[in-house]
Design a protein around this motif. Structure first.
Motif: not given
Length: 294
Positions: A119-137
């Motif tokens: 479950f931590r691995r899935a939670d960290e996946a969200e965090r990694v996703l945010s570092t690479m895809t946010r913000p829009d610019n």
């Protein structure tokens, strides 16, 4: 191996960014030790590692394994340094923006997912996703990682028909499930990698836990091997002898959507040297800086 990749890149008039996993450093001053070891690796391979003078691009994790970045001297960091650890990560993530000759900087990152804690691995996946895809610019980017889990990316398989039957078009998982099949048996270590349930007779059924991969795929971080539909190759399971999980692919380079049309190649470096040097095989992705989507 890195020296060979650097030579190949020069021969092709390309540049190289290397994501380094498991820089081992422990003790009271592990940050200094990890930085020194990344610097030694950079000097030994003829690559750069300092994003500002005397400051290596290493992200210090909570454990004794850390990650970092190396690059050839014809590309330049343009800022965007990020080191994610602490309460965010079991290990760490390092990220840096580069001028690679594209219309925009490109971010490259290295990450090491938790070996325990589905479950931590899935939670960290969200965090990694945010570092690479946010913000829009944010810039387009690539992240290489030991994801410690099986990908959930899909590939298209066209249907067929003839006078005796047929099959519809379908999207299927790129990675087969490494934990199920006639020769696969349950063992206790699978609690870290699988999800399971019981039928009315008490028989256990299980399958690979793909939830972290589902987060990354649905959120727009695409697995290069699946995006190119490259021939499937394992990255782990060859060493040490007796790996309880067997051969599987848990190392991958993922890219933001803008990089997908620019992808030109993918390779698992499977040689006698790489198989004897590490329990993980190196992987390489190639992209064309002029083909990155706006």
């Amino acid at each position: 191996m890195i020296i060979g990749l650097r030579a190949d890149a020069r021969a092709a008039e390309d540049e190289l960014v290397v994501a380094v996993m498991e820089i081992i450093a422990d003790g009271e001053d592990k940050a200094a030790l990890a930085g020194r070891r990344l610097h030694e690796l950079a000097e030994a391979t003829g690559l750069e590692c300092c994003y500002v003078p005397n400051t290596p691009a290493v992200a210090i994790g909570n454990q004794k394994f850390h990650v970092g970045l190396l690059w050839t001297d014809n590309i330049a960091p343009t800022g965007g340094w990020g080191a994610y650890a602490g309460t965010n990560m079991w290990h760490s993530e390092a990220k840096l923006h580069f001028d690679v000759g594209a219309r925009t900087p490109v971010q490259h990152a290295a990450y090491h997912a938790p070996p325990f804690g589905r479950f931590r691995r899935a939670d960290e996946a969200e965090r990694v996703l945010s570092t690479m895809t946010r913000p829009d610019n944010r810039p387009p980017g690539l992240i290489a990682a030991d994801w410690n889990g099986v990908s959930a990316d899909r590939v298209f398989r066209p249907g067929w028909s003839n006078e005796i039957g047929g099959e519809s078009d379908r999207w299927v998982l790129y990675d087969p499930d490494p934990y199920v099949g006639k020769s696969k048996r349950w063992h206790g270590d699978l609690v870290y990698q699988a999800k399971w349930e019981y039928d009315d007779t008490g028989q256990r059924r299980w399958q690979a836990d793909r939830e972290p991969g589902e987060v990354l795929y649905a959120g727009g971080l695409r697995d290069v091997a699946a995006a190119l539909d490259a021939p499937w190759q394992t990255t782990v399971g060859h060493w040490p002898e007796g790996d309880p999980y067997g051969e599987r692919r848990i190392d991958a380079i993922r890219v933001t959507e803008e990089i997908v049309p620019a992808l030109r190649g993918y390779e698992v470096i499977n040689t006698e040297l790489t198989r004897s040097a590490s329990d993980h095989l190196p992987i390489v992705a190639v992209y064309d800086v002029d083909a990155i989507a706006a």
